[in-house]
Design an enzyme around this catalytic site. Structure first.
Site, mmCIF file in Angstrom:
data_model
loop_
_atom_site.group_PDB
_atom_site.id
_atom_site.type_symbol
_atom_site.label_atom_id
_atom_site.label_comp_id
_atom_site.label_asym_id
_atom_site.label_seq_id
_atom_site.Cartn_x
_atom_site.Cartn_y
_atom_site.Cartn_z
ATOM 1 N N ARG A 1 49.314 5.267 17.863
ATOM 2 C CA ARG A 1 49.245 5.903 19.184
ATOM 3 C C ARG A 1 47.865 5.728 19.818
ATOM 4 O O ARG A 1 47.760 5.623 21.050
ATOM 5 C CB ARG A 1 49.598 7.387 19.071
ATOM 6 C CG ARG A 1 51.106 7.615 18.947
ATOM 7 C CD ARG A 1 51.438 9.073 18.797
ATOM 8 N NE ARG A 1 52.879 9.292 18.955
ATOM 9 C CZ ARG A 1 53.520 10.367 18.519
ATOM 10 N NH1 ARG A 1 52.859 11.330 17.891
ATOM 11 N NH2 ARG A 1 54.822 10.493 18.703
ATOM 12 N N LYS B 1 69.287 14.964 11.494
ATOM 13 C CA LYS B 1 70.298 15.860 12.055
ATOM 14 C C LYS B 1 71.093 15.260 13.210
ATOM 15 O O LYS B 1 70.531 14.644 14.107
ATOM 16 C CB LYS B 1 69.627 17.152 12.547
ATOM 17 C CG LYS B 1 68.988 17.985 11.442
ATOM 18 C CD LYS B 1 68.355 19.232 12.024
ATOM 19 C CE LYS B 1 67.749 20.123 10.947
ATOM 20 N NZ LYS B 1 67.111 21.326 11.531
ATOM 21 N N GLY C 1 58.623 8.039 17.067
ATOM 22 C CA GLY C 1 58.699 8.981 15.960
ATOM 23 C C GLY C 1 58.769 8.315 14.598
ATOM 24 O O GLY C 1 58.001 7.411 14.272
ATOM 25 N N GLY D 1 60.720 12.040 21.098
ATOM 26 C CA GLY D 1 61.369 13.129 21.829
ATOM 27 C C GLY D 1 61.553 12.810 23.298
ATOM 28 O O GLY D 1 62.615 13.057 23.880
#
Length: 398
Positions: free
Chosen positions: A37, A202, A355, A379
């Site tokens: 990043r 998830k 991510g 996100g």
């Protein structure tokens, strides 16, 4: 919407430009373990410095509780940013206090400063507009213009992302502009075949993306921990694997809708299981429909990795978000490696959706240049693909 074009750069010489970057990197103590990043933030900062701006970088690290915490200091990041820029980066030990004011005042044209972690001030993430606005006023007082370049936070309505842009002349940085361009190519008339690969832990984290992309993608490949909810929805034993019981009906509805739309949902045919999490010694491959009740699945199997690679072979557009297994451990990394390797061969647009996926690419030793685009914001990417408005983007639209 203003961009970081020649006209904007022409006007910044001698001016203080506040740049919201995403420098939220993983640390082991004070050692940066992945500087991706920081490297991604350099082009915009360098362009402004080269144009003679006095660059004031603001960013966050981790999730401090609205007050100073040495464990989340950006000091190591300032040192690394200076190395990448090839010039010293002045570091302010606070965000809007005496150190920040003195550090900014001492900047000369073309020099760069980094303020301490913006989340050390409770106003940054406050839900109260007045508290957040008051902090934004203090940040805005340090600058003459604002550049939004932290794509990983543009889905957050936070002071340094949203409110500051309302208070200063503003522009979109190169990184954010590139991210938005790629995401538009994924959602507006994508080149086909269009394959979406979803993993991670998830199903609930990806519901909006599945919902929105079912009408756009040609194939949906499902791996990672979320696959066990799909297998359970089909009536199969998943043992001690990660399972979201409350999402079974939702998954069944998606499967029915995909069938109606002609979208192929591809599930693994084999799974790497172990007796317990992290137990590499007991790792073994079983059929996806025959997971023993006393084991848990930790990766897709080799046949599935090959099948996923085959499904990507003729794709012209690919979006991948979420690893196929616990890639940090060698016994459970091969599924993720197979998908990453297949993406490097895509003759078209291949997007690694930030991510854990971006971390996996670097951890497994792939050349980042082999991918069409590696997003810096998982996100934010997901929310865009869900069709949500991103506050940090809409505020830039004049």
């Amino acid at each position: 919407m203003n961009a970081l074009d020649e006209s904007f750069l022409h006007d910044v010489a001698g001016k203080r430009v506040l740049v919201r970057s995403d420098l939220n990197v993983p640390l082991d103590g004070t050692t940066i373990t992945d500087d991706g990043r920081i490297r991604a933030s350099v082009p915009t900062i360098q362009a402004l410095a080269n144009a003679g701006a006095r660059v004031v970088v603001v960013a966050h690290l981790g999730r401090p509780k609205g007050e100073p915490d040495p464990a989340y200091s950006l000091a190591p990041v300032a040192a690394r940013l200076g190395e990448l820029l090839g010039a010293p980066v002045a570091f302010a030990t606070d965000t809007v206090g005496a150190s920040a004011q003195e550090t900014v005042a001492a900047l000369q044209d073309g020099q760069v400063a980094l303020l301490e972690n913006v989340r050390f001030n409770a106003g940054e993430t406050s839900k109260d507009d007045a508290e957040r606005g008051a902090f934004a006023d203090q940040l805005a007082a340090l600058a003459d213009a604002f550049v939004s370049d932290g794509f990983g936070v543009v889905h957050r309505k936070q002071a340094s992302v949203y409110d500051v842009a309302q208070r200063l002349p503003h522009a979109m940085g190169n990184l954010v502009a590139a991210e938005i361009d790629v995401l538009r190519r994924l959602t507006v008339d994508p080149a086909r075949p269009y394959v979406v690969v979803l993993g991670g832990s998830k199903v609930s984290d990806k519901l909006g993306v599945i919902d929105n992309l079912l009408g756009k993608a040609d194939k949906l490949l499902i791996g990672g921990g979320m696959v066990f909810t799909f297998l359970k929805a089909d009536g199969h034993e998943v043992g001690k694997s990660l399972l979201e019981e409350d999402q079974l009906d939702t998954v069944r509805a998606y499967q029915a809708r995909a069938k109606e739309l002609g979208v192929e949902i591809v599930l693994p045919t084999d799974i790497v299981v172990a007796d317990s999490f992290g137990d590499e010694a007991s790792a073994r491959v079983v059929a996806a429909t025959e997971i023993p009740a006393d084991t848990l699945g930790l990766d897709i199997g080799p046949a599935s990795g090959a099948a996923f690679g085959g499904a990507l072979a003729d794709a012209k557009t690919v979006f991948w978000n979420g690893p196929m297994g616990v890639f940090e451990q060698p016994a459970f990394a091969e599924g993720t490696r197979a998908v990453a390797a297949a993406l490097t061969q895509v003759d078209g647009l291949s997007v690694v959706g930030g991510g854990d996926s971006a971390a996996a690419v670097r951890t497994l030793g792939f050349d980042e240049a082999a991918f069409g685009h590696i997003s810096t914001g998982g996100g934010a990417s997901l929310e865009y693909l869900e069709g949500k408005e991103l506050p940090g983007i809409t505020v830039l639209e004049d």
